[in-house]
Design a protein around this motif. Structure first.
Motif, mmCIF file in Angstrom:
data_model
loop_
_atom_site.group_PDB
_atom_site.id
_atom_site.type_symbol
_atom_site.label_atom_id
_atom_site.label_comp_id
_atom_site.label_asym_id
_atom_site.label_seq_id
_atom_site.Cartn_x
_atom_site.Cartn_y
_atom_site.Cartn_z
ATOM 1 N N THR A 290 0.797 -1.208 -0.100
ATOM 2 C CA THR A 290 0.014 -0.062 0.040
ATOM 3 C C THR A 290 0.669 1.310 -0.082
ATOM 4 O OG1 THR A 290 -0.154 0.263 2.409
ATOM 5 C CG2 THR A 290 -1.854 -1.147 1.316
ATOM 6 N N PRO A 291 0.345 2.248 -0.506
ATOM 7 C CA PRO A 291 1.149 3.570 -0.716
ATOM 8 C C PRO A 291 1.090 4.188 0.705
ATOM 9 C CG PRO A 291 -1.066 4.132 -1.408
ATOM 10 C CD PRO A 291 -1.057 2.500 -0.977
ATOM 11 N N VAL A 292 2.465 5.001 0.785
ATOM 12 C CA VAL A 292 2.664 5.819 2.282
ATOM 13 C C VAL A 292 1.999 7.013 1.960
ATOM 14 C CG1 VAL A 292 4.178 6.871 3.770
ATOM 15 C CG2 VAL A 292 4.842 4.676 2.335
ATOM 16 N N THR A 293 1.177 7.208 3.125
ATOM 17 C CA THR A 293 0.303 8.547 3.050
ATOM 18 C C THR A 293 1.113 9.777 4.014
ATOM 19 O OG1 THR A 293 -1.095 8.253 4.772
ATOM 20 C CG2 THR A 293 -1.739 7.712 2.495
ATOM 21 N N GLY A 294 0.890 10.821 4.021
ATOM 22 C CA GLY A 294 1.330 11.821 5.287
ATOM 23 C C GLY A 294 1.152 11.311 6.427
ATOM 24 N N LYS A 295 -0.287 11.076 6.820
ATOM 25 C CA LYS A 295 -0.538 10.504 8.101
ATOM 26 C C LYS A 295 0.274 9.625 8.534
ATOM 27 C CE LYS A 295 -4.799 11.560 10.320
ATOM 28 N NZ LYS A 295 -5.557 12.504 9.478
ATOM 29 N N ASP A 296 0.518 8.421 7.654
ATOM 30 C CA ASP A 296 1.542 7.357 8.303
ATOM 31 C C ASP A 296 2.681 7.530 8.973
ATOM 32 O OD1 ASP A 296 -0.409 5.414 7.238
ATOM 33 O OD2 ASP A 296 0.630 5.254 5.170
ATOM 34 N N VAL A 297 3.323 8.901 8.336
ATOM 35 C CA VAL A 297 4.635 8.886 8.610
ATOM 36 C C VAL A 297 4.728 10.618 9.441
ATOM 37 C CG1 VAL A 297 6.193 7.833 6.827
ATOM 38 C CG2 VAL A 297 4.975 10.125 6.486
ATOM 39 N N GLY A 298 3.482 10.606 10.038
ATOM 40 C CA GLY A 298 3.351 11.809 11.019
ATOM 41 C C GLY A 298 3.547 13.161 10.512
ATOM 42 N N LYS A 299 2.970 13.080 9.292
ATOM 43 C CA LYS A 299 2.894 14.474 8.589
ATOM 44 C C LYS A 299 1.406 15.336 8.643
ATOM 45 C CE LYS A 299 7.035 14.527 7.301
ATOM 46 N NZ LYS A 299 8.133 15.551 7.972
ATOM 47 N N ASP A 300 1.099 16.422 8.537
ATOM 48 C CA ASP A 300 -0.182 16.838 8.428
ATOM 49 C C ASP A 300 -0.940 16.919 7.243
ATOM 50 O OD1 ASP A 300 -2.236 18.202 9.688
ATOM 51 O OD2 ASP A 300 -1.400 20.115 9.579
ATOM 52 N N THR A 301 -0.784 15.854 6.517
ATOM 53 C CA THR A 301 -1.420 15.513 5.399
ATOM 54 C C THR A 301 -1.993 14.268 5.114
ATOM 55 O OG1 THR A 301 -1.340 15.858 2.854
ATOM 56 C CG2 THR A 301 0.641 15.268 4.054
ATOM 57 N N THR A 302 -3.134 13.968 4.432
ATOM 58 C CA THR A 302 -3.572 12.393 3.948
ATOM 59 C C THR A 302 -2.982 12.297 2.714
ATOM 60 O OG1 THR A 302 -5.590 13.519 3.364
ATOM 61 C CG2 THR A 302 -5.655 12.549 5.763
ATOM 62 N N ASP A 303 -2.433 13.214 1.776
ATOM 63 C CA ASP A 303 -1.900 13.154 0.551
ATOM 64 C C ASP A 303 -0.873 11.725 0.726
ATOM 65 O OD1 ASP A 303 -3.276 15.026 -0.477
ATOM 66 O OD2 ASP A 303 -1.582 16.184 -0.550
ATOM 67 N N TYR A 304 -0.723 11.231 -0.533
ATOM 68 C CA TYR A 304 0.407 10.318 -0.624
ATOM 69 C C TYR A 304 1.576 11.187 -0.612
ATOM 70 C CZ TYR A 304 -3.379 7.849 -2.566
ATOM 71 O OH TYR A 304 -4.630 6.938 -2.610
ATOM 72 N N VAL A 305 2.784 10.504 -0.108
ATOM 73 C CA VAL A 305 3.939 11.037 -0.082
ATOM 74 C C VAL A 305 5.208 10.430 -0.902
ATOM 75 C CG1 VAL A 305 3.478 12.109 2.425
ATOM 76 C CG2 VAL A 305 4.740 9.849 2.041
ATOM 77 N N VAL A 306 6.132 11.318 -1.164
ATOM 78 C CA VAL A 306 7.162 10.930 -1.814
ATOM 79 C C VAL A 306 8.607 11.629 -0.877
ATOM 80 C CG1 VAL A 306 6.168 11.231 -3.985
ATOM 81 C CG2 VAL A 306 7.342 13.068 -3.085
ATOM 82 N N TYR A 307 9.497 11.100 -1.278
ATOM 83 C CA TYR A 307 10.732 11.339 -0.544
ATOM 84 C C TYR A 307 11.356 12.480 -1.435
ATOM 85 C CZ TYR A 307 14.972 11.678 2.090
ATOM 86 O OH TYR A 307 16.061 11.862 3.119
ATOM 87 N N ASP A 308 11.323 13.651 -0.916
ATOM 88 C CA ASP A 308 12.013 14.863 -1.686
ATOM 89 C C ASP A 308 13.550 14.961 -1.265
ATOM 90 O OD1 ASP A 308 10.670 17.881 -2.432
ATOM 91 O OD2 ASP A 308 12.606 17.681 -2.068
ATOM 92 N N LEU A 309 14.378 14.941 -2.350
ATOM 93 C CA LEU A 309 15.604 15.003 -2.323
ATOM 94 C C LEU A 309 16.472 16.261 -1.765
ATOM 95 C CD1 LEU A 309 16.574 13.124 -5.312
ATOM 96 C CD2 LEU A 309 17.124 12.206 -3.247
ATOM 97 N N ASP A 310 15.441 17.480 -2.250
ATOM 98 C CA ASP A 310 15.935 18.665 -1.714
ATOM 99 C C ASP A 310 15.673 18.932 -0.107
ATOM 100 O OD1 ASP A 310 16.667 19.128 -4.145
ATOM 101 O OD2 ASP A 310 14.985 20.704 -4.655
ATOM 102 N N ALA A 311 14.276 18.511 0.133
ATOM 103 C CA ALA A 311 13.872 18.659 1.701
ATOM 104 C C ALA A 311 14.578 17.704 2.665
ATOM 105 C CB ALA A 311 12.369 18.720 1.793
ATOM 106 N N LYS A 312 14.726 16.547 2.033
ATOM 107 C CA LYS A 312 15.325 15.385 2.618
ATOM 108 C C LYS A 312 14.439 14.911 3.634
ATOM 109 C CE LYS A 312 20.466 15.652 1.925
ATOM 110 N NZ LYS A 312 20.097 16.635 0.769
#
Ligand SMILES: Nc1nc2c(c(=O)[nH]1)N[C@H]1C(S)=C(S)[C@@H](COP(=O)(O)OP(=O)(O)OC[C@H]3O[C@@H](n4cnc5c(=O)[nH]c(N)nc54)[C@H](O)[C@@H]3O)O[C@H]1N2
Ligand SMILES: Nc1nc2c(c(=O)[nH]1)N[C@H]1C(S)=C(S)[C@@H](COP(=O)(O)OP(=O)(O)OC[C@H]3O[C@@H](n4cnc5c(=O)[nH]c(N)nc54)[C@H](O)[C@@H]3O)O[C@H]1N2
Ligand code: SF4
Ligand SMILES: [Mo]
Length: 813
Positions: A290-312
């Motif tokens: 299943t895809p990782v959402t913001g909620k899964d990783v403790g972020k304030d969004t229910t969107d699917y997340v990616v790993y941002d190489l700039d923001a790390k």
């Protein structure tokens, strides 16, 4: 005697109303005034060709008694092929069904007596009333194809059944499923190559001599030097000039296409920026798929997340500046995650060209070369039309769409377009609380669920589920079948099961224009109009633009043919069965008088035009005027862009990793599965594949010009023929490896078919109706390939396997 046109018919309307004793349509068959016999009097009326499902724009031209067709060249999909040109022969066909027929013998014997319309319709409705009272309206099923497809929800819902079950499981369900998963799009015309601008096109199991609009657009590309590649166990006519033919083992396309994916990823030939921007390749996927959402990783969004190489960091895919395509690591709370792209890479790595060669029979070097050519020229893989061949095809077409995504060929110039859609309203819609119809009527909700999607939830129109319900009574009984302009014997898999079903039903009605094979099994046969005898408002199918068209009524039935408009036939059956429901949608007893029916048709047409006018903010009159004069109206033009806008996938992006598949508990990535039929093992065992060309056609196979052009022989490769001691023209017997069915045919020895494979044209031969007579008996010759099949269906979408395997024995010279 000659016939009159629609315009004359309108003039005549008043006269006829007075002469109330005279029944339409027979009375409309009048001799035109003498001066109209002159060739100088010309009438040119736009019609939509109905000789195959493509619906091209034609002009029907009449000069005195001479009638012919011209292409409607301004039309977004200009037509006129040999089948269209011959369609007048369907109108005055010697075997045309002339009167309603009632069965007097056993089912299958084709013993009938002629009855009048009142008798036929009343008896059918009487029977339906009993069936509905005993088993519920859902026990009545309509099966159909192109004819009246738009009207079906209105007809079925008014009767109270959800079961209008089309041909699609034998046609496009595999690619429809694939398009749904990857693009959030629908049936075949909703995406297609931008032929005019294409640079390199790979066709998988397509002959392309179907739908003239495409062929003409493709001609423009050919003039510019487009490269065409046909992946097909046999060489179709379109593959014969300036094209590369790749003879593949049937049922192995997914392995071929996934191997191309592998080469493109391995050699970094994909368009990285495009893939990152327009697909979900950067989505992070958990171990459970299943895809990782913001909620899964403790972020304030229910969107699917990616790993941002700039923001790390893990960032919503909508906000990421520099998303990683190939990233794998640990994420808070969810453990190990990998990008969808890495999962695709690993899946495709199961098919390195050397492995794919073993499966597909295509040399590894060829696979590599095609992959490189395709990627470097930013090509397009055609996304399929008739894709139900091996009951494993949806994976192939998912891979095809992924290939397009890898090279940025979706909604771009020369890539695959995603059709704008005409916002054509439905004839009726069933919501949980009520049914609403185009006429402004409402009905209580339909309680029963569709018989097909109960078993195949992802794509409707799986006829095999109807057969199951008739035979087993599960999930609920089906007792009546109305077959409208479609031929289950040459359409569907598993003929034995079809015959068992036809014997078991309590009522079988066939609405057709000529004696197709299922006519023999009908309790009532009702003669329909041919397309030239009725008006039809429809979308233009094969164009990226949003466009509608109007096929004008140009002829009345010829003398002696008491055919009626199928919409009227079905509405009358419904009204006589459930009069109150019919009245609730505006269809009252007055339309029992056939020549008043045009009023109802006009009302329906008006409502459609009003709906289009509202949806596109164009005056009704403007659309109407164009439809009257030119036969079509373009509501909006498609313009190629850098990539698609919001798609109807869960993420709105092109989903190379399908999130929708997860809902169905299907694999989010394609893979090759062996087809269900027995693999040929002995020297005289073969794959049996089939398909089309210009002279073989749905709907038109009956016309005289076509009938004598059709090749009814079984194609065999010269090396196979030599090995088996078979000569061109010899008689052979084919025996199904899975069902033991036997049928004889003559052989055509040709290197246009791969070794180990036999080819026949579907619908060209092996016809069985006892009503076929005279010179048309030649239709009995040859093979009906469907008879060698069993119920091979893909789970979820019901796409059937119409290829099979057979043993060949030479039986004579
Ligand atoms: N002339 C004509 N035109 C038509 C129609 C018609 O009947 N006649 N019907 C209309 C309809 S309903 C449709 S759906 C479209 C269909 O049009 P297409 O989608 O182009 O389908 P076919 O023309 O049947 O082409 C099928 C090809 O697939 C090949 N094939 C069979 N098995 C396999 C396999 O396992 N792998 C691969 N790669 N190839 C395979 C066959 O050899 C054949 O050449 O045409 C429409 N237009
Ligand atoms: N083995 C094999 N099986 C196949 C295919 C294949 O290529 N090979 N193709 C598959 C595909 S893609 C499709 S779409 C289906 C098509 O299968 P069908 O839907 O059965 O299409 P046709 O064979 O053209 O049958 C059309 C019927 O409509 C009748 N007809 C023509 N004009 C009219 C009209 O105006 N009104 C009415 N009421 N009837 C009319 C014709 O006489 C004919 O009986 O077959 C599928 N099955
Ligand atoms: S491709 Fe089909 S719709 Fe178009 S002209 Fe030919 S038969 Fe008619
Ligand atoms: Mo089809």
């Amino acid at each position: 005697m000659s016939e009159i046109t629609r315009r004359d018919a309108i003039k005549l309307g008043a006269l006829l109303a007075a002469a109330s004793a005279v029944k339409w349509p027979v009375s409309l068959v009048v001799k035109p005034p003498e001066q109209e016999q002159s060739l100088a009097v010309e009438e040119k009326v736009p019609v939509m060709c109905n000789m195959c499902g493509a619906g091209c724009g034609l002009y029907f031209v009449r000069k005195g008694k001479v009638m012919y067709f011209e292409p409607n060249l301004e039309h977004p999909q200009p037509g006129l092929c040999a089948r269209a040109a011959s369609s007048i022969q369907l109108w005055n066909h010697p075997l045309r069904l002339k009167k309603p027929l009632k069965r007097v013998g056993e089912r299958g014997e084709a013993k009938f007596q002629e009855v009048d319309w009142e008798t036929a319709l009343n008896e059918i409705s009487q029977k339906l009333r009993d069936i509905v009272a005993k088993y519920g309206p859902e026990s009545v099923v309509f099966t159909y194809h192109d004819f009246y497809a738009w009207h079906m929800p209105l007809i079925a819902f008014t009767l109270g059944t959800p079961n209008y079950v089309q041909h699609a499981s034998c046609c496009h369900n595999a690619s429809t499923y694939a398009r749904g998963l990857v693009l959030g799009a629908g049936g075949p015309p909703t995406a297609d190559p931008d032929y005019e601008n294409a640079r390199y096109i790979v066709f998988v199991g397509r002959v392309l001599n179907a739908a003239m609009g495409m062929v003409q657009r493709l001609q423009k590309a050919r003039e510019r030097g487009v490269k065409l590649v046909f992946v097909d166990p046999r060489m179709g006519n379109a593959a014969m000039s300036e094209a590369e033919w790749i003879p593949i083992i049937p049922g192995t396309d997914a392995a071929f296409l996934l191997s191309m994916v592998h080469v493109i990823i391995q050699e970094k030939l994909y368009d990285e920026a495009w893939v990152k921007k327009y697909t979900n390749a950067c989505f992070l996927i958990k171990q459970d798929g299943t895809p990782v959402t913001g909620k899964d990783v403790g972020k304030d969004t229910t969107d699917y997340v990616v790993y941002d190489l700039d923001a790390k960091d893990f960032v919503s895919y909508k906000a990421a500046k520099n998303p990683a395509l190939e990233w794998e690591g640990d994420a808070p709370n969810v453990g190990r995650v990998r990008t969808a792209f890495l999962l695709l890479r690993d899946r495709a790595a199961l098919y390195p060209p050397e492995e794919a060669e073993k499966i597909t029979g295509v040399p590894a070097d060829t696979i590599r070369r095609i992959a490189r050519e395709f990627a470097t020229s930013r090509g397009v893989v055609e996304d399929g039309w008739w894709t139900s061949k091996n009951a494993n095809d949806s994976d192939a077409f998912r891979a095809a769409l992924i290939l397009n995504a890898l090279v940025g060929s979706i909604d771009t110039r020369g890539g695959l377009y995603v059709q704008l859609g005409a916002k054509f309203p439905a004839s009726a819609t069933a919501a949980p609380d009520k049914v609403t119809t185009i006429t402004g009527g409402t009905l209580p909700p339909i309680k029963a669920k569709r018989i097909d999607t109960l078993k195949y939830p992802a794509v409707p129109h799986v006829f095999d589920a109807v057969l199951d319900a008739v035979i087993t009574g599960q999930p609920y009984p089906v007792k009546a079948l109305i077959i409208v302009g479609t031929e289950p014997f040459t359409r569907d898999v598993n003929t034995q099961k079809l015959v068992e079903t036809l014997k078991k039903l309590e009522l079988v009605v066939v609405i057709d224009v000529v004696p197709n094979d299922s006519v023999d099994w009908a309790d009532y046969v009702l003669p329909d109009n041919v397309y030239l005898e009725r008006e039809e408002l429809a979308t233009v199918k094969w164009t990226p633009h949003a466009a509608v068209q109007l096929s004008h009524k140009v002829l009345d039935p010829p003398p002696g043919v008491d055919a009626r408009n199928g919409f009227w036939i079905m509405m009358e059956i419904v009204r006589r069965t459930v009069p109150d429901r019919a009245a609730a949608v505006g269809y009252t007893e007055k339309y029992a008088d056939y020549h008043k029916f045009e009023e109802f048709e006009t009302l329906v047409k008006r409502k459609v035009l009003e709906s289009l006018s509202k949806a596109w903010n164009v005056p009704v009159e403007e659309i109407e005027k164009a439809l009257e004069e030119k036969g079509f109206y373009v509501l909006k033009y498609w313009i190629p862009r850098a990539g698609p806008g919001a798609l109807k996938t869960p993420s709105g992006l092109v989903e190379i990793y399908s999130l929708k598949a997860l809902d169905y508990k299907d694999d989010p990535l394609p893979k090759w599965k062996p087809p269900p039929y027995k693999k040929p093992a002995a020297p005289n065992e073969f794959y049996l594949v089939n398909g089309r060309d210009q002279f073989v056609t749905a709907h038109a196979v009956w016309t005289k010009n076509i009938i004598f052009l059709v090749d009814r022989r079984v194609w065999m490769n010269p090396r196979d023929a030599e090995r088996l001691g078979i000569k061109d023209g010899d008689l052979v017997e084919l025996e199904g490896l899975d069902n033991g069915f036997k049928q004889r045919a003559r052989v055509k020895v040709t290197n246009r078919v791969r070794e180990g494979v036999l080819f026949v044209y579907n619908r060209a031969g092996g016809r069985t109706s006892r009503l076929i007579a005279g010179e048309y008996e030649v239709m009995r010759e040859g093979i009906n390939p469907n008879k060698f099949t069993l119920s091979w269906l893909e789970p979820l979408n019901g796409s059937t396997g119409l290829n099979s395997t057979v043993r060949v024995t030479r039986v004579g010279a």
